[in-house]
Design a protein around this motif. Structure first.
Motif, PDB file in Angstrom:
ATOM      1  N   ALA A 366      -1.152 -20.400  18.582  1.00 27.61           N
ATOM      2  CA  ALA A 366      -2.574 -20.489  18.253  1.00 27.61           C
ATOM      3  C   ALA A 366      -2.934 -19.516  17.131  1.00 27.61           C
ATOM      4  CB  ALA A 366      -3.421 -20.208  19.492  1.00 27.61           C
ATOM      5  N   ARG A 367      -2.325 -18.336  17.142  1.00 25.91           N
ATOM      6  CA  ARG A 367      -2.567 -17.359  16.077  1.00 25.91           C
ATOM      7  C   ARG A 367      -2.030 -17.869  14.739  1.00 25.91           C
ATOM      8  NH1 ARG A 367      -3.010 -11.771  18.766  1.00 25.91           N
ATOM      9  NH2 ARG A 367      -3.116 -12.331  20.966  1.00 25.91           N
ATOM     10  N   ARG A 368      -0.824 -18.431  14.794  1.00 25.95           N
ATOM     11  CA  ARG A 368      -0.259 -18.998  13.561  1.00 25.95           C
ATOM     12  C   ARG A 368      -1.149 -20.111  13.026  1.00 25.95           C
ATOM     13  NH1 ARG A 368       4.803 -17.535  12.244  1.00 25.95           N
ATOM     14  NH2 ARG A 368       5.979 -16.351  13.794  1.00 25.95           N
ATOM     15  N   ARG A 369      -1.589 -20.979  13.913  1.00 29.12           N
ATOM     16  CA  ARG A 369      -2.417 -22.106  13.487  1.00 29.12           C
ATOM     17  C   ARG A 369      -3.719 -21.623  12.867  1.00 29.12           C
ATOM     18  NH1 ARG A 369      -6.276 -25.681  16.231  1.00 29.12           N
ATOM     19  NH2 ARG A 369      -6.191 -27.746  15.261  1.00 29.12           N
ATOM     20  N   HIS A 370      -4.340 -20.624  13.478  1.00 27.18           N
ATOM     21  CA  HIS A 370      -5.607 -20.106  12.972  1.00 27.18           C
ATOM     22  C   HIS A 370      -5.420 -19.513  11.576  1.00 27.18           C
ATOM     23  CE1 HIS A 370      -9.734 -18.454  13.806  1.00 27.18           C
ATOM     24  NE2 HIS A 370      -9.387 -17.734  12.748  1.00 27.18           N
ATOM     25  N   LEU A 371      -4.388 -18.683  11.411  1.00 28.21           N
ATOM     26  CA  LEU A 371      -4.146 -18.066  10.111  1.00 28.21           C
ATOM     27  C   LEU A 371      -3.805 -19.123   9.069  1.00 28.21           C
ATOM     28  CD1 LEU A 371      -3.757 -15.591   8.300  1.00 28.21           C
ATOM     29  CD2 LEU A 371      -1.392 -15.451   9.140  1.00 28.21           C
ATOM     30  N   LEU A 372      -2.920 -20.050   9.421  1.00 30.59           N
ATOM     31  CA  LEU A 372      -2.468 -21.066   8.480  1.00 30.59           C
ATOM     32  C   LEU A 372      -3.644 -21.930   8.011  1.00 30.59           C
ATOM     33  CD1 LEU A 372       0.730 -23.188   8.961  1.00 30.59           C
ATOM     34  CD2 LEU A 372      -1.382 -24.250   8.225  1.00 30.59           C
ATOM     35  N   GLN A 373      -4.417 -22.462   8.960  1.00 27.91           N
ATOM     36  CA  GLN A 373      -5.491 -23.372   8.576  1.00 27.91           C
ATOM     37  C   GLN A 373      -6.624 -22.657   7.852  1.00 27.91           C
ATOM     38  OE1 GLN A 373      -6.110 -25.577  12.421  1.00 27.91           O
ATOM     39  NE2 GLN A 373      -5.444 -27.297  11.169  1.00 27.91           N
ATOM     40  N   SER A 374      -6.781 -21.367   8.087  1.00 28.96           N
ATOM     41  CA  SER A 374      -7.800 -20.603   7.367  1.00 28.96           C
ATOM     42  C   SER A 374      -7.317 -20.243   5.967  1.00 28.96           C
ATOM     43  CB  SER A 374      -8.141 -19.322   8.133  1.00 28.96           C
ATOM     44  OG  SER A 374      -8.636 -19.599   9.421  1.00 28.96           O
ATOM     45  N   LEU A 375      -6.070 -19.806   5.881  1.00 30.51           N
ATOM     46  CA  LEU A 375      -5.548 -19.300   4.617  1.00 30.51           C
ATOM     47  C   LEU A 375      -5.381 -20.408   3.576  1.00 30.51           C
ATOM     48  CD1 LEU A 375      -4.771 -16.537   3.556  1.00 30.51           C
ATOM     49  CD2 LEU A 375      -2.427 -16.949   4.308  1.00 30.51           C
ATOM     50  N   LEU A 376      -5.144 -21.641   4.025  1.00 31.46           N
ATOM     51  CA  LEU A 376      -4.950 -22.734   3.085  1.00 31.46           C
ATOM     52  C   LEU A 376      -6.263 -23.256   2.502  1.00 31.46           C
ATOM     53  CD1 LEU A 376      -2.026 -24.756   4.692  1.00 31.46           C
ATOM     54  CD2 LEU A 376      -1.951 -23.058   2.867  1.00 31.46           C
ATOM     55  N   GLN A 377      -7.374 -22.727   2.964  1.00 35.35           N
ATOM     56  CA  GLN A 377      -8.667 -23.032   2.349  1.00 35.35           C
ATOM     57  C   GLN A 377      -8.978 -21.974   1.289  1.00 35.35           C
ATOM     58  OE1 GLN A 377     -10.502 -25.915   3.257  1.00 35.35           O
ATOM     59  NE2 GLN A 377      -8.512 -26.238   4.237  1.00 35.35           N
ATOM     60  N   ALA A 378      -9.579 -22.386   0.198  1.00 33.93           N
ATOM     61  CA  ALA A 378      -9.809 -21.464  -0.920  1.00 33.93           C
ATOM     62  C   ALA A 378     -10.690 -20.285  -0.517  1.00 33.93           C
ATOM     63  CB  ALA A 378     -10.444 -22.217  -2.092  1.00 33.93           C
ATOM     64  N   LEU A 419     -10.738  -9.368   3.429  1.00 33.10           N
ATOM     65  CA  LEU A 419     -10.651 -10.802   3.189  1.00 33.10           C
ATOM     66  C   LEU A 419      -9.217 -11.182   2.853  1.00 33.10           C
ATOM     67  CD1 LEU A 419     -12.059 -13.570   2.795  1.00 33.10           C
ATOM     68  CD2 LEU A 419     -12.340 -12.960   0.376  1.00 33.10           C
ATOM     69  N   LEU A 420      -8.691 -12.132   3.623  1.00 32.04           N
ATOM     70  CA  LEU A 420      -7.384 -12.709   3.324  1.00 32.04           C
ATOM     71  C   LEU A 420      -7.633 -14.027   2.597  1.00 32.04           C
ATOM     72  CD1 LEU A 420      -5.107 -12.184   6.472  1.00 32.04           C
ATOM     73  CD2 LEU A 420      -4.498 -11.699   4.099  1.00 32.04           C
ATOM     74  N   ARG A 421      -7.320 -14.039   1.320  1.00 34.12           N
ATOM     75  CA  ARG A 421      -7.607 -15.216   0.504  1.00 34.12           C
ATOM     76  C   ARG A 421      -6.476 -15.421  -0.500  1.00 34.12           C
ATOM     77  NH1 ARG A 421     -13.174 -14.924  -2.476  1.00 34.12           N
ATOM     78  NH2 ARG A 421     -12.059 -13.310  -3.648  1.00 34.12           N
ATOM     79  N   LEU A 422      -6.148 -16.672  -0.757  1.00 38.17           N
ATOM     80  CA  LEU A 422      -5.091 -16.963  -1.706  1.00 38.17           C
ATOM     81  C   LEU A 422      -5.559 -16.741  -3.135  1.00 38.17           C
ATOM     82  CD1 LEU A 422      -3.469 -20.225  -0.255  1.00 38.17           C
ATOM     83  CD2 LEU A 422      -2.822 -17.837   0.127  1.00 38.17           C
ATOM     84  N   GLY A 426      -1.355 -18.591  -5.402  1.00 38.88           N
ATOM     85  CA  GLY A 426      -1.116 -18.895  -4.001  1.00 38.88           C
ATOM     86  C   GLY A 426      -1.582 -20.283  -3.628  1.00 38.88           C
ATOM     87  N   LEU A 427      -2.766 -20.676  -4.117  1.00 33.00           N
ATOM     88  CA  LEU A 427      -3.247 -22.033  -3.874  1.00 33.00           C
ATOM     89  C   LEU A 427      -2.278 -23.057  -4.465  1.00 33.00           C
ATOM     90  CD1 LEU A 427      -7.106 -21.815  -4.493  1.00 33.00           C
ATOM     91  CD2 LEU A 427      -5.970 -22.489  -2.371  1.00 33.00           C
ATOM     92  N   SER A 430       0.588 -23.680  -2.066  1.00 33.14           N
ATOM     93  CA  SER A 430       0.203 -23.877  -0.666  1.00 33.14           C
ATOM     94  C   SER A 430       1.277 -24.601   0.130  1.00 33.14           C
ATOM     95  CB  SER A 430      -1.107 -24.672  -0.594  1.00 33.14           C
ATOM     96  OG  SER A 430      -2.197 -23.914  -1.070  1.00 33.14           O
ATOM     97  N   ASP A 431       1.971 -25.555  -0.508  1.00 31.60           N
ATOM     98  CA  ASP A 431       2.970 -26.336   0.213  1.00 31.60           C
ATOM     99  C   ASP A 431       4.259 -25.565   0.443  1.00 31.60           C
ATOM    100  OD1 ASP A 431       1.111 -28.310   0.213  1.00 31.60           O
ATOM    101  OD2 ASP A 431       2.290 -29.784  -0.886  1.00 31.60           O
ATOM    102  N   ALA A 432       4.384 -24.403  -0.157  1.00 32.61           N
ATOM    103  CA  ALA A 432       5.488 -23.496   0.163  1.00 32.61           C
ATOM    104  C   ALA A 432       5.018 -22.417   1.127  1.00 32.61           C
ATOM    105  CB  ALA A 432       6.036 -22.847  -1.111  1.00 32.61           C
ATOM    106  N   LEU A 433       3.770 -22.006   0.974  1.00 31.06           N
ATOM    107  CA  LEU A 433       3.229 -20.944   1.822  1.00 31.06           C
ATOM    108  C   LEU A 433       3.046 -21.411   3.251  1.00 31.06           C
ATOM    109  CD1 LEU A 433       0.405 -18.499   0.879  1.00 31.06           C
ATOM    110  CD2 LEU A 433       0.188 -19.832   2.970  1.00 31.06           C
ATOM    111  N   GLY A 434       2.509 -22.620   3.441  1.00 32.42           N
ATOM    112  CA  GLY A 434       2.248 -23.114   4.787  1.00 32.42           C
ATOM    113  C   GLY A 434       3.480 -23.079   5.682  1.00 32.42           C
ATOM    114  N   PRO A 435       4.612 -23.642   5.234  1.00 26.54           N
ATOM    115  CA  PRO A 435       5.803 -23.627   6.087  1.00 26.54           C
ATOM    116  C   PRO A 435       6.328 -22.232   6.417  1.00 26.54           C
ATOM    117  CG  PRO A 435       5.997 -25.344   4.422  1.00 26.54           C
ATOM    118  CD  PRO A 435       4.783 -24.533   4.068  1.00 26.54           C
TER     119      PRO A 435
END
Length: 452
Positions: A366-378, A419-422, A426-427, A430-435
């Protein structure tokens, strides 16, 4: 919580949900067996749910497509599918119970191609959402996917009348030769006519999907597609990198292999930057790597739904549902014969009271999911919100991953640790960062998955 892959390829995986569907397994083999939906949802918040209805039919199968969809629907298959969808909706709504209010904050029809259905069948689809599930489609955001061939005036009129606030059309390219290269048989004249019908329907938000990285595509031809799309002043544009997956049309042709093709990576990155800069210069704001929204466009999303925390109800054999402890769906396939079998099985199912295929989500996931889905937004994520939910700090939970992202220049440090922001780079990656944020257990399950 380390688990980084240390890869530098920019296009590893499009991460739109976590855990990935290839990490799901039949729940009949789990020690707890197939759980009752009523038990799964008993302790869940149900005041801001998302509703997704999946229609697994298309008039053509694009060469790059690995979605769960089949060609055509012979022998009244759409009728039998909607009958099953009706049964499933009844069972799911019963499982949600009435002990506390059940409210949907957003709805979407996806696929496949929902507008493969006739106008009358779309009316029935809306009735299932409203009368069976209790979603007020006229009061919440409703997004519907369509294609140039199926965006007919009568279908669009039904959707507009029933409250659709967003129509998303997969164009991919306005250049006929590129459409053919992507195994997407269409002509630009047909696309333009469909866009005219969508605008005539006066749905508030038009989204156009485009793809970069097609064989033979150049910066000039890419701008041709971008400018053709911009001529319609779409409220949203999605720019997708081309992926070639196993068992897809392009995969069978051996086009753009998944091996370390650095030239193809460089082409896609170059075209991404061209597209991004072009849209930014024309008054669009970047929402994520893929999504761009016109600065003056109405916001089409729900005001009170958060993908990181709120639940989702998926109806249909290709849809997924999310509770806080289990993500579940039905079996998944790409190969057409397998898909046909799964759809046929769905249409004959009488009992939809249990989850069939899925993956349990523990606190770490759940922590991974929260960070991942938040971080992939600008807009990124404020660690204080993470701490309020989990009681820990993301910098302490994911030190290796965040250090890696920092070393690669993927994080924007202008606001410090608040603030954790790409960063723009980084944006772009994203397709390398997410995995990199996938857990070892999820990676192992994905690696063990046998495509079918």
């Amino acid at each position: 919580m380390t688990g980084t892959t240390q890869s530098t390829r920019p296009y590893l995986s499009y991460v739109y949900a976590y855990p990935h569907k290839t990490a799901y397994r039949p729940l009949a083999g789990h020690p707890a067996g197939r759980p009752l939906l009523s038990d799964l949802w008993a302790a869940e918040r149900k005041d801001a749910l998302s509703l997704y209805l999946h229609i697994p039919f298309c008039e053509v199968r694009c060469g790059f497509c690995n979605l769960f969809t089949r060609l055509g629907a012979p022998d009244e298959l759409t009728t039998r599918y909607l009958d099953a969808l009706d049964r499933q909706a009844t069972a799911v709504r019963d499982a949600l119970g009435d002990d506390e209010p059940v409210r949907f904050a957003a709805a979407a029809f996806g696929g496949g191609t929902p507008t493969f259905l006739t106008a009358g069948e779309l009316e029935r689809l809306c009735d299932i959402a409203e009368k069976r599930m209790g979603a007020d489609l006229g009061a919440i955001p409703l997004s519907v996917e369509t294609s140039p061939a199926t965006a007919t005036a009568d279908r669009l009129a039904v959707l507009a009348d029933r409250g659709a606030t967003r129509i998303s059309i997969g164009v991919q390219s306005f250049v006929d030769a590129e459409a053919r290269a992507a195994v997407r048989p269409q002509r630009r004249s047909e696309v333009e006519a469909a866009l005219g019908r969508i605008r005539d329907a006066r749905v508030p938000v038009l989204n156009i999907d485009l793809i970069y990285g097609i064989e033979g595509q150049t910066e000039s031809s890419w701008r041709t597609s971008l400018d053709a799309a911009l001529a319609w002043r779409p409220e949203e544009l999605y720019l997708y990198p081309l992926y070639v997956r196993p068992l897809t049309g392009l995969g069978r042709l051996g086009t753009g292999t998944e091996t370390a093709d650095t030239a193809w990576d460089e082409q896609r990155l170059r075209l991404y930057r061209v597209g991004r800069d072009h849209l930014l210069s024309h008054g669009y704001e970047q929402v994520s790597m893929r999504m761009f929204r016109r600065a003056d466009a109405p916001h089409a999303g729900p005001d009170d739904y958060a993908c990181q925390t709120d639940g989702m109800i998926g109806l249909g054999c290709g849809a997924r549902s999310y509770t806080s402890s289990l993500h579940y769906s039905f079996d998944y396939a790409v190969e057409m014969r397998e898909i046909r079998g799964i759809i046929d099985g769905f249409t004959t199912t009488a009992d939809f009271s249990r989850a069939e295929v899925g993956r349990y989500v523990d606190d770490g996931e759940a922590r991974r999911r929260h960070l991942l889905q938040s971080l992939l937004q600008a807009e990124g994520m404020r660690p204080v919100e993470y701490r309020e939910r989990f009681g820990t700090d993301p910098y302490e939970d994911f030190p290796a991953e965040l250090a890696l992202f920092t070393a690669r220049g993927w994080l924007d440090g202008t606001e410090g640790p608040s603030l954790l922001r790409l960063s723009p780079e980084g944006l772009a990656h994203s397709d390398a960062l997410g995995p990199e944020l996938f857990s070892p257990a999820v990676r192992a399950a994905m690696a063990a998955y046998e495509a079918k």
